[in-house]
Design a protein around this motif. Structure first.
Motif, PDB file in Angstrom:
ATOM      1  N   VAL A   1      28.071  37.239  37.259  1.00  0.00           N
ATOM      2  CA  VAL A   1      26.789  37.969  36.951  1.00  0.00           C
ATOM      3  C   VAL A   1      27.123  38.198  35.489  1.00  0.00           C
ATOM      4  CG1 VAL A   1      25.185  39.376  37.426  1.00  0.00           C
ATOM      5  CG2 VAL A   1      26.007  38.105  39.275  1.00  0.00           C
ATOM      6  N   LEU A   2      27.970  39.006  35.376  1.00  0.00           N
ATOM      7  CA  LEU A   2      27.833  39.513  34.085  1.00  0.00           C
ATOM      8  C   LEU A   2      28.459  38.724  32.800  1.00  0.00           C
ATOM      9  CD1 LEU A   2      29.744  42.906  34.710  1.00  0.00           C
ATOM     10  CD2 LEU A   2      27.416  42.549  34.455  1.00  0.00           C
ATOM     11  N   ILE A   3      29.160  37.710  33.241  1.00  0.00           N
ATOM     12  CA  ILE A   3      29.676  36.490  32.268  1.00  0.00           C
ATOM     13  C   ILE A   3      28.283  35.776  32.026  1.00  0.00           C
ATOM     14  CG2 ILE A   3      30.853  34.485  32.196  1.00  0.00           C
ATOM     15  CD1 ILE A   3      33.094  35.938  33.655  1.00  0.00           C
ATOM     16  N   GLY A   4      27.343  35.595  32.985  1.00  0.00           N
ATOM     17  CA  GLY A   4      26.304  34.759  32.507  1.00  0.00           C
ATOM     18  C   GLY A   4      25.390  35.397  31.784  1.00  0.00           C
ATOM     19  N   GLU A   5      25.339  36.808  31.606  1.00  0.00           N
ATOM     20  CA  GLU A   5      24.626  37.629  30.766  1.00  0.00           C
ATOM     21  C   GLU A   5      25.239  37.865  29.378  1.00  0.00           C
ATOM     22  OE1 GLU A   5      24.464  41.582  32.577  1.00  0.00           O
ATOM     23  OE2 GLU A   5      23.259  40.856  34.199  1.00  0.00           O
ATOM     24  N   SER A   6      26.403  37.541  29.209  1.00  0.00           N
ATOM     25  CA  SER A   6      27.320  37.807  27.938  1.00  0.00           C
ATOM     26  C   SER A   6      27.862  36.491  27.385  1.00  0.00           C
ATOM     27  CB  SER A   6      28.383  38.797  28.169  1.00  0.00           C
ATOM     28  OG  SER A   6      27.930  39.744  28.727  1.00  0.00           O
ATOM     29  N   SER A   7      27.024  35.487  26.850  1.00  0.00           N
ATOM     30  CA  SER A   7      27.252  34.380  26.482  1.00  0.00           C
ATOM     31  C   SER A   7      28.287  34.223  25.117  1.00  0.00           C
ATOM     32  CB  SER A   7      26.214  33.199  26.134  1.00  0.00           C
ATOM     33  OG  SER A   7      25.147  33.871  25.183  1.00  0.00           O
ATOM     34  N   ARG A   8      28.049  35.294  24.200  1.00  0.00           N
ATOM     35  CA  ARG A   8      28.740  35.563  22.888  1.00  0.00           C
ATOM     36  C   ARG A   8      30.024  35.994  23.329  1.00  0.00           C
ATOM     37  NH1 ARG A   8      30.759  39.549  20.948  1.00  0.00           N
ATOM     38  NH2 ARG A   8      29.852  41.084  22.135  1.00  0.00           N
ATOM     39  N   VAL A   9      30.035  36.861  24.196  1.00  0.00           N
ATOM     40  CA  VAL A   9      31.389  37.418  24.711  1.00  0.00           C
ATOM     41  C   VAL A   9      32.324  36.479  25.441  1.00  0.00           C
ATOM     42  CG1 VAL A   9      32.684  39.031  26.339  1.00  0.00           C
ATOM     43  CG2 VAL A   9      30.684  39.733  25.133  1.00  0.00           C
ATOM     44  N   VAL A  10      31.690  35.288  26.198  1.00  0.00           N
ATOM     45  CA  VAL A  10      32.476  34.446  26.779  1.00  0.00           C
ATOM     46  C   VAL A  10      32.885  33.343  25.797  1.00  0.00           C
ATOM     47  CG1 VAL A  10      32.187  32.380  28.580  1.00  0.00           C
ATOM     48  CG2 VAL A  10      31.244  34.615  28.958  1.00  0.00           C
TER      49      VAL A  10
ATOM     50  N   HIS B   1      35.757  34.379  24.301  1.00  0.00           N
ATOM     51  CA  HIS B   1      37.064  34.571  25.103  1.00  0.00           C
ATOM     52  C   HIS B   1      37.704  33.057  25.207  1.00  0.00           C
ATOM     53  CE1 HIS B   1      39.395  34.905  28.878  1.00  0.00           C
ATOM     54  NE2 HIS B   1      38.774  34.080  29.096  1.00  0.00           N
ATOM     55  N   VAL B   2      36.733  32.200  25.137  1.00  0.00           N
ATOM     56  CA  VAL B   2      37.115  30.575  25.235  1.00  0.00           C
ATOM     57  C   VAL B   2      37.826  30.516  23.963  1.00  0.00           C
ATOM     58  CG1 VAL B   2      36.199  28.136  25.371  1.00  0.00           C
ATOM     59  CG2 VAL B   2      35.631  29.850  27.120  1.00  0.00           C
ATOM     60  N   ASP B   3      37.277  30.850  22.835  1.00  0.00           N
ATOM     61  CA  ASP B   3      37.919  30.462  21.704  1.00  0.00           C
ATOM     62  C   ASP B   3      39.311  31.125  21.513  1.00  0.00           C
ATOM     63  OD1 ASP B   3      35.624  29.204  20.656  1.00  0.00           O
ATOM     64  OD2 ASP B   3      34.799  30.792  19.433  1.00  0.00           O
ATOM     65  N   HIS B   4      39.569  32.304  22.086  1.00  0.00           N
ATOM     66  CA  HIS B   4      40.737  33.083  22.062  1.00  0.00           C
ATOM     67  C   HIS B   4      41.734  32.115  23.052  1.00  0.00           C
ATOM     68  CE1 HIS B   4      40.034  36.886  20.189  1.00  0.00           C
ATOM     69  NE2 HIS B   4      39.209  36.845  20.786  1.00  0.00           N
ATOM     70  N   LEU B   5      41.354  31.655  24.028  1.00  0.00           N
ATOM     71  CA  LEU B   5      42.152  30.731  24.985  1.00  0.00           C
ATOM     72  C   LEU B   5      42.479  29.452  24.259  1.00  0.00           C
ATOM     73  CD1 LEU B   5      40.497  31.477  28.671  1.00  0.00           C
ATOM     74  CD2 LEU B   5      42.528  32.532  27.576  1.00  0.00           C
ATOM     75  N   VAL B   6      41.458  28.669  23.662  1.00  0.00           N
ATOM     76  CA  VAL B   6      41.733  27.716  22.879  1.00  0.00           C
ATOM     77  C   VAL B   6      42.761  27.898  22.068  1.00  0.00           C
ATOM     78  CG1 VAL B   6      40.530  25.642  21.753  1.00  0.00           C
ATOM     79  CG2 VAL B   6      39.698  26.549  23.739  1.00  0.00           C
ATOM     80  N   GLY B   7      42.626  29.035  21.198  1.00  0.00           N
ATOM     81  CA  GLY B   7      43.515  29.127  20.266  1.00  0.00           C
ATOM     82  C   GLY B   7      45.016  29.622  20.629  1.00  0.00           C
ATOM     83  N   GLN B   8      45.178  29.942  21.701  1.00  0.00           N
ATOM     84  CA  GLN B   8      46.524  30.029  22.342  1.00  0.00           C
ATOM     85  C   GLN B   8      47.055  28.499  22.599  1.00  0.00           C
ATOM     86  OE1 GLN B   8      46.054  32.664  25.783  1.00  0.00           O
ATOM     87  NE2 GLN B   8      46.851  34.385  24.558  1.00  0.00           N
TER      88      GLN B   8
END
Length: 195
Positions: A110-119, A122-129
């Protein structure tokens, strides 16, 4: 608790417990303050709004995954082994979180659905790895040169393994053939990446 000992980390820990207990729809800043033994104004001194507090909890939760995966992205060894280990660790962590604490996992969804910028961050960090692994693989002669760049290739790997890390697929993670499906996708990706 004295407000001198009140830190953002303590507030976030208490918020996780309150969310686990009441769920995202019913949890309030007053509940968090009560759990800490302080006034809700003390919580607001650290987090200006309820939305900011919820976003910070989400960011903290997602950051744990980034830290857990970092050794595979930045460690030594053949890129194919590191990529396999990174993808395996991500899948294992998601399954573990969904299975060990389903209430908190549902809350975070639910919280992730509210936090599109944070998500998105996060995905950018994972893709960077993943991009660092792809770059190392190319430098070591293990992987072919990326068609465009390492980040685009990394994003393709991330997207291709979506079924094994996107919470939208949580129901799939307990299927009897899910490990075989994961192994098949990883093998296909590695064949595509090899030099």
């Amino acid at each position: 608790m004295s407000t001198d000992a009140l830190t953002p980390d303590r507030i976030l820990e208490a918020t996780e417990e309150v969310l686990r207990r009441y769920g995202p729809a019913k949890a309030t800043v007053v509940d968090v303050a009560r759990a800490l033994g302080v006034s809700h104004g003390s919580v607001y001194r650290h987090f200006r709004t309820k939305a900011a507090l919820r976003e910070a909890v989400t960011e903290r939760w997602l950051e744990r995954a980034v830290r857990e995966l970092a050794p595979f992205a930045d460690g030594p060894g053949p890129a194919a082994e590191r990529l396999t280990a990174w993808l395996s660790a991500l899948f294992a962590a998601k399954r573990r979180k969904a299975g060990a604490d389903p209430e908190l996992f549902a809350t975070y969804m639910v919280l992730i659905g509210e936090s599109s910028r944070v998500v998105a961050e996060h995905v950018d960090h994972l893709v960077g790895q993943l991009a660092r692994i792809v770059e190392d693989g190319h430098r070591q002669g293990e992987f072919a040169a990326p068609v465009t760049d390492a980040t685009t290739t990394a994003r393709a790997v991330f997207d291709a393994t979506d079924r094994f890390h996107d919470p939208a697929h949580v129901a799939d993670w307990s299927e009897p053939d899910i490990d075989a499906a994961f192994d098949a996708v990883v093998a296909l990706l590695l064949r595509g990446l090899r030099a």
